[in-house]
Design a protein around this motif. Structure first.
Motif, PDB file in Angstrom:
ATOM      1  N   LYS A 157      -9.561  -2.790   2.035  1.00 41.03           N
ATOM      2  CA  LYS A 157      -8.900  -1.666   1.368  1.00 41.03           C
ATOM      3  C   LYS A 157      -9.804  -0.930   0.393  1.00 41.03           C
ATOM      4  O   LYS A 157      -9.530   0.217   0.035  1.00 41.03           O
ATOM      5  CB  LYS A 157      -7.661  -2.168   0.622  1.00 41.03           C
ATOM      6  N   CYS A 185       0.839  -1.197   0.000  1.00 39.13           N
ATOM      7  CA  CYS A 185       0.000   0.000   0.000  1.00 39.13           C
ATOM      8  C   CYS A 185       0.877   1.251   0.000  1.00 39.13           C
ATOM      9  O   CYS A 185       1.663   1.449   0.935  1.00 39.13           O
ATOM     10  CB  CYS A 185      -0.913   0.022   1.221  1.00 39.13           C
ATOM     11  N   ASN A 206      -4.868  -7.367   7.426  1.00 40.82           N
ATOM     12  CA  ASN A 206      -5.415  -7.037   6.109  1.00 40.82           C
ATOM     13  C   ASN A 206      -6.244  -8.183   5.536  1.00 40.82           C
ATOM     14  O   ASN A 206      -6.793  -8.068   4.443  1.00 40.82           O
ATOM     15  CB  ASN A 206      -4.294  -6.638   5.137  1.00 40.82           C
ATOM     16  N   CYS A 221       0.649   3.341   3.267  1.00 41.84           N
ATOM     17  CA  CYS A 221       0.765   2.602   4.521  1.00 41.84           C
ATOM     18  C   CYS A 221       1.125   3.516   5.685  1.00 41.84           C
ATOM     19  O   CYS A 221       2.063   4.317   5.602  1.00 41.84           O
ATOM     20  CB  CYS A 221       1.817   1.503   4.383  1.00 41.84           C
ATOM     21  N   LEU A 279      -2.728  -2.726  -5.178  1.00 41.86           N
ATOM     22  CA  LEU A 279      -1.996  -2.942  -3.922  1.00 41.86           C
ATOM     23  C   LEU A 279      -1.278  -4.280  -3.896  1.00 41.86           C
ATOM     24  O   LEU A 279      -0.627  -4.611  -2.904  1.00 41.86           O
ATOM     25  CB  LEU A 279      -2.977  -2.884  -2.738  1.00 41.86           C
TER      26      LEU A 279
END
Length: 273
Positions: free
Chosen positions: A169, A73, A146, A76, A179
């Motif tokens: 996300k 990402c 995630n 991040c 990503l």
């Protein structure tokens, strides 16, 4: 060449090679964890900081992280450890972590351990060993993830997880492709978690990247099909990592997203506002 089974990437590694996540290595023809017990971050946090809003509210939890992640990402928030394996670490074996958790229980009312900061599930062996000890001591395990891990590994860990926050996300396959992720694997694990533990979901809204109100409405509708009671955190982005030139999320957009999600979900919260 040996294939790693931790997530959908299924990295094929030659002897001595390290996987995309920076935590898995091929050694003697076997994929092993490079960061077992290697902690880069240790803190006693309010559980709401995870964010977990509807599980043991007002409690403090010993929070730990290592290094590495299986997504890339550009925004991040913890890139210093998630995208880097050259970070200072401290070796803390599971029995030592248990002692630390119990000591903090006596001194500060600690409820257990939260596995967070970087992506914890890619170091599933360490989580399993720690979680078993924490549970046997009558304390709780909290995970912030995630959601990008094989369903087999996730199903093995779920009986030991008391609460989890999964970061969705974006509800768009293109977002996940950008990503280096797999939306279907995340959706499968959100569904698994909704069936067996306390689940909360977070979506960090990045301007021009995953800021579609229609996508948020679709995400909320899907979550509601699992349970309308799933708490959803819609979180404000601030410039970070490779997106320093992208401004913070407009609060008016976040409020519009909250209104859209609230058409389907009972418990929608704004974060970082």
């Amino acid at each position: 060449m040996t294939s790693c089974n931790v997530c959908f990437h299924k990295c094929k590694l030659n002897e001595g090679q390290i996987g995309l996540c920076k935590t898995r290595e091929c050694k003697d023809g076997t994929i092993i964890s490079r960061n077992y017990g290697r902690l880069s971050s240790i803190a006693l946090d309010p559980i709401e900081k995870k964010p977990i809003a509807r599980f043991m509210s007002g409690s403090f939890v010993l929070s730990i992280g290592s290094f590495g992640c299986n997504l890339s990402c550009p925004f991040c928030q913890n890139y210093e450890i998630s995208q880097n394996d050259d970070v200072p670490t401290r070796i803390v074996m599971p029995d030592e972590l248990l002692d630390m958790a119990l000591e903090l229980k006596k001194s500060h009312g600690n409820i257990g351990v939260a596995y967070t900061y970087n992506e914890p599930l890619i170091t599933h062996e360490y989580l399993r060993d720690c979680m078993e000890l924490i549970h046997n001591a009558g304390m709780v395990n909290v995970v912030v993830s995630n959601g990008t891990v094989s369903s087999e590994i996730f199903a093995e860990l779920l009986p030991l997880i008391d609460a989890i926050n999964i970061d969705v996300k974006g509800f768009n396959e293109d977002v996940y492709k950008r990503l280096g992720g797999d939306m279907s694997q995340v959706m499968e694990n959100v569904e698994l978690a909704s069936q067996s533990t306390h689940l909360e979901v977070t979506s960090l809204i990045v301007p021009g990247f995953n800021d579609s109100i229609d996508d948020m409405r679709s995400q909320a509708k899907w979550l509601a099909s699992l349970s309308p009671a799933i708490p959803l955190h819609i979180t404000r982005y601030f410039p970070r990592y490779k997106m320093q030139d992208v401004p913070a999320t407009d609060i008016r957009l976040l409020k519009a997203m909250k209104d859209a999600a609230s058409e389907y979900l009972d418990d929608v919260m704004l974060g970082n506002v």
